[in-house]
Design a protein around this motif. Structure first.
Motif, short mmCIF file in Angstrom:
data_model
loop_
_atom_site.label_atom_id
_atom_site.label_comp_id
_atom_site.label_asym_id
_atom_site.label_seq_id
_atom_site.Cartn_x
_atom_site.Cartn_y
_atom_site.Cartn_z
N GLN A 209 0.82 -1.20 0.00
CA GLN A 209 0.00 0.00 0.00
C GLN A 209 0.86 1.26 0.00
O GLN A 209 0.61 2.22 -0.75
CB GLN A 209 -0.92 -0.01 1.22
N ILE A 210 1.89 1.28 0.82
CA ILE A 210 2.76 2.45 0.91
C ILE A 210 3.53 2.66 -0.38
O ILE A 210 3.63 3.77 -0.90
CB ILE A 210 3.72 2.31 2.10
N ILE A 211 4.07 1.58 -0.96
CA ILE A 211 4.83 1.72 -2.19
C ILE A 211 3.93 2.19 -3.33
O ILE A 211 4.34 2.98 -4.18
CB ILE A 211 5.52 0.39 -2.55
N SER A 212 2.69 1.72 -3.36
CA SER A 212 1.77 2.15 -4.42
C SER A 212 1.47 3.64 -4.34
O SER A 212 1.14 4.27 -5.36
CB SER A 212 0.47 1.34 -4.34
N GLU A 213 1.56 4.22 -3.15
CA GLU A 213 1.29 5.65 -2.98
C GLU A 213 2.50 6.53 -3.31
O GLU A 213 2.38 7.74 -3.42
CB GLU A 213 0.85 5.93 -1.54
N MET A 214 3.68 5.92 -3.44
CA MET A 214 4.88 6.69 -3.76
C MET A 214 4.83 7.18 -5.21
O MET A 214 4.29 6.50 -6.09
CB MET A 214 6.13 5.85 -3.55
N GLU A 215 5.44 8.30 -5.43
CA GLU A 215 5.49 8.85 -6.78
C GLU A 215 6.41 8.00 -7.65
O GLU A 215 7.46 7.55 -7.22
CB GLU A 215 6.00 10.29 -6.73
N MET A 216 5.99 7.79 -8.90
CA MET A 216 6.78 6.98 -9.81
C MET A 216 7.98 7.78 -10.33
O MET A 216 7.81 8.88 -10.86
CB MET A 216 5.92 6.52 -10.98
N PRO A 217 9.20 7.29 -10.17
CA PRO A 217 10.37 8.05 -10.60
C PRO A 217 10.40 8.25 -12.11
O PRO A 217 10.03 7.36 -12.89
CB PRO A 217 11.55 7.18 -10.14
N GLU A 218 10.86 9.42 -12.53
CA GLU A 218 10.96 9.72 -13.95
C GLU A 218 11.99 8.83 -14.63
O GLU A 218 11.84 8.48 -15.80
CB GLU A 218 11.32 11.19 -14.15
N ASP A 219 13.05 8.49 -13.90
CA ASP A 219 14.08 7.63 -14.49
C ASP A 219 13.50 6.27 -14.89
O ASP A 219 13.89 5.71 -15.92
CB ASP A 219 15.23 7.43 -13.50
N TYR A 220 12.59 5.76 -14.08
CA TYR A 220 11.96 4.47 -14.41
C TYR A 220 11.08 4.62 -15.64
O TYR A 220 11.10 3.76 -16.54
CB TYR A 220 11.14 3.97 -13.23
N ILE A 221 10.32 5.70 -15.72
CA ILE A 221 9.43 5.91 -16.86
C ILE A 221 10.22 6.05 -18.15
O ILE A 221 9.85 5.48 -19.19
CB ILE A 221 8.55 7.16 -16.62
N GLU A 222 11.33 6.77 -18.08
CA GLU A 222 12.13 6.98 -19.28
C GLU A 222 12.80 5.69 -19.75
O GLU A 222 13.14 5.57 -20.94
CB GLU A 222 13.20 8.05 -19.00
N SER A 223 12.99 4.75 -18.86
CA SER A 223 13.63 3.49 -19.24
C SER A 223 12.67 2.51 -19.90
O SER A 223 13.12 1.48 -20.44
CB SER A 223 14.26 2.83 -18.01
N LEU A 224 11.37 2.81 -19.89
CA LEU A 224 10.38 1.88 -20.44
C LEU A 224 10.31 1.99 -21.95
O LEU A 224 10.53 3.06 -22.53
CB LEU A 224 9.00 2.18 -19.84
N PRO A 225 9.98 0.88 -22.62
CA PRO A 225 9.70 0.96 -24.06
C PRO A 225 8.40 1.72 -24.30
O PRO A 225 7.63 1.98 -23.35
CB PRO A 225 9.59 -0.50 -24.48
N ARG A 226 8.12 2.06 -25.54
CA ARG A 226 6.96 2.90 -25.85
C ARG A 226 5.67 2.12 -26.02
O ARG A 226 4.61 2.73 -26.20
CB ARG A 226 7.23 3.73 -27.11
N LYS B 102 11.41 3.12 -6.67
CA LYS B 102 10.63 4.00 -5.81
C LYS B 102 11.30 4.15 -4.45
O LYS B 102 11.40 5.26 -3.91
CB LYS B 102 9.21 3.44 -5.62
N ILE B 103 11.76 3.05 -3.89
CA ILE B 103 12.38 3.10 -2.56
C ILE B 103 13.70 3.87 -2.60
O ILE B 103 13.97 4.70 -1.74
CB ILE B 103 12.61 1.67 -2.03
N GLN B 104 14.52 3.62 -3.61
CA GLN B 104 15.83 4.24 -3.67
C GLN B 104 15.76 5.74 -3.95
O GLN B 104 16.59 6.50 -3.46
CB GLN B 104 16.68 3.56 -4.74
N LEU B 105 14.77 6.16 -4.73
CA LEU B 105 14.68 7.57 -5.10
C LEU B 105 13.69 8.34 -4.24
O LEU B 105 13.50 9.53 -4.45
CB LEU B 105 14.28 7.69 -6.58
N ASN B 106 13.06 7.66 -3.27
CA ASN B 106 12.11 8.35 -2.41
C ASN B 106 12.85 9.22 -1.41
O ASN B 106 13.78 8.79 -0.75
CB ASN B 106 11.26 7.31 -1.66
N ARG B 107 12.43 10.47 -1.27
CA ARG B 107 13.10 11.41 -0.39
C ARG B 107 12.27 11.74 0.85
O ARG B 107 12.69 12.52 1.71
CB ARG B 107 13.43 12.71 -1.13
N VAL B 108 11.07 11.19 0.95
CA VAL B 108 10.22 11.43 2.11
C VAL B 108 9.85 10.09 2.70
O VAL B 108 9.46 9.18 1.99
CB VAL B 108 8.95 12.23 1.72
#
Length: 389
Positions: A253-270, A372-378
């Motif tokens: 539940q907590i991980i699902s509420e975390m913001e999705m990192p832009e680095d992960y999105i950019e690494s995805l195929p289209r 999400k965990i590694q790039l989470n700052r809060v």
């Protein structure tokens, strides 16, 4: 509603610490009068201490363990503040991740040595409770501003803003503490069992390298355990499984509420087809879909293969959701098939992902969760560190 991050709180603590240091260092020193030749000590003799000095020395020795403990506490909070980079070079991780890693390492060192079904030693239990309280004390100062009513001297009610521990921490940390207590209680329940015992590995096994983890051997009666013991063990197993499911539910539940990192999105195929591969994509997009039949056709013989499928499914879900929310059809994220079909595919993928998580709870975290965990700052919740089961 205003949130204070862990970095702000630790920075404030650092400023307060320097203030205390400056105040404590302002000590007046008095010069000592020179010794007359007649009062010089003999060579090799030890200076004599008065009764007052002797008592002070004894008090200092008595306080040494406390001083050592204080120094260790300061060092740990410094590690959190500097993001595990004690060089001060600014290459550390976020304070949120540093706190998460600190509790994870503590849990591994305390519970990682618990190889027997027996109560924890009092020393280990005391260490766990003391150090986890120390690390979780940081979360008491992660607050938000909420409106509150206050009555003034003339009797009128005023609305003011007061600080309160952030809502998700206020609800999840007590729940995690309760699960922690249940887990320790399960170990305490083995205090009076006497049907089986443990025996250390022999020297021959040690020389052969068969006890890499120094695991003890369980010795049971020749005829096996009694029915009562079997029922007792099964009950304890069910209790621990319930603790595990509850902890994993909070985690998810907590991980699902975390913001999705832009680095992960950019690494995805289209598109989802590239992420899944042609074979998996065709299996998910058939007209009549059965998730159990789909999983039975997949190779799930190892954790790595399960994790790879989990990563592919999760990436396709993110891609399809972004395409459904994309208004500009000309964008690279824009739709290539109808939104209705894409919504159906996304629901099927989420069903598969949910089954995988429940069927294989011991599989490592997915690439999305890790990022999400590694790039989470809060600090969203200290569950991330309560993975001690």
């Amino acid at each position: 509603m205003l949130d204070y991050s862990i970095d702000e709180e630790l920075s404030m603590s650092k400023r307060q610490g320097w203030t205390l240091l400056r105040n404590s260092s302002a000590v007046k020193c008095q010069a000592m009068p020179p010794l007359a030749p007649s009062n010089w000590p003999e060579r090799g003799s030890k200076p004599k201490l008065s009764s007052k000095d002797h008592n002070a020395a004894n008090d200092k020795e008595a306080l040494d363990p406390i001083d050592i403990e204080m120094e260790q506490m300061k060092e740990r909070f410094a590690m959190l503040l500097l993001g595990e980079d004690m060089t001060g070079g600014g290459k550390g991780v976020s304070s949120a991740l540093a706190l998460s890693n600190a509790i994870t390492n503590l849990a591994s060192s305390v519970f990682g040595e618990q190889w027997r079904l027996e109560p924890m030693s009092p020393e280990r239990k005391t260490r766990w409770q003391k150090e986890i309280d120390l690390l979780l004390s940081v979360t008491d100062y992660i607050v938000e501003l909420v409106p509150s009513q206050q009555k003034s001297k003339d009797g009128t009610n005023m609305e003011i803003m007061v600080t309160r521990q952030r809502n998700n921490l206020r609800s999840n940390i007590p729940a995690l503490r309760k699960l922690d207590a249940m887990l320790i209680e399960c170990l305490d329940n083995f205090k009076d069992q006497n049907e089986f015992y443990y025996e250390a590995r022999g020297a021959d096994d040690s020389e052969k390298g068969n006890n890499k983890k120094k695991l003890p051997t369980v010795i049971v009666p020749p005829n096996g355990l009694s029915e009562a013991s079997r029922k007792f063990l099964q009950y304890q197993k069910d209790c621990v499984n319930q603790v595990l499911k509850a902890a994993m539910g909070i985690n998810a539940q907590i991980i699902s509420e975390m913001e999705m990192p832009e680095d992960y999105i950019e690494s995805l195929p289209r598109n989802g087809r590239v992420s899944l591969g042609d074979s998996i994509y065709r299996s998910i997009t058939v007209e009549f879909f059965d998730p159990d039949q789909f999983l039975s056709s997949m190779d799930l013989t190892s954790d790595n293969k399960i994790l790879d499928l989990k990563n592919r499914i999760e990436a396709s879900i993110v891609i399809w959701k972004r395409k459904m929310n994309q208004k500009d059809g000309k964008s690279t994220w824009g739709p290539a098939v109808s939104l209705e079909k894409r919504e159906i595919f996304e629901e099927r993928a989420e069903t598969i992902l949910l089954i995988l998580k429940h069927r294989f709870p011991g599989v490592p975290q997915s690439s999305l969760d890790v990022s999400k965990i590694q790039l989470n700052r809060v600090i969203e919740c200290t569950f991330l560190v309560y993975n001690l089961i």
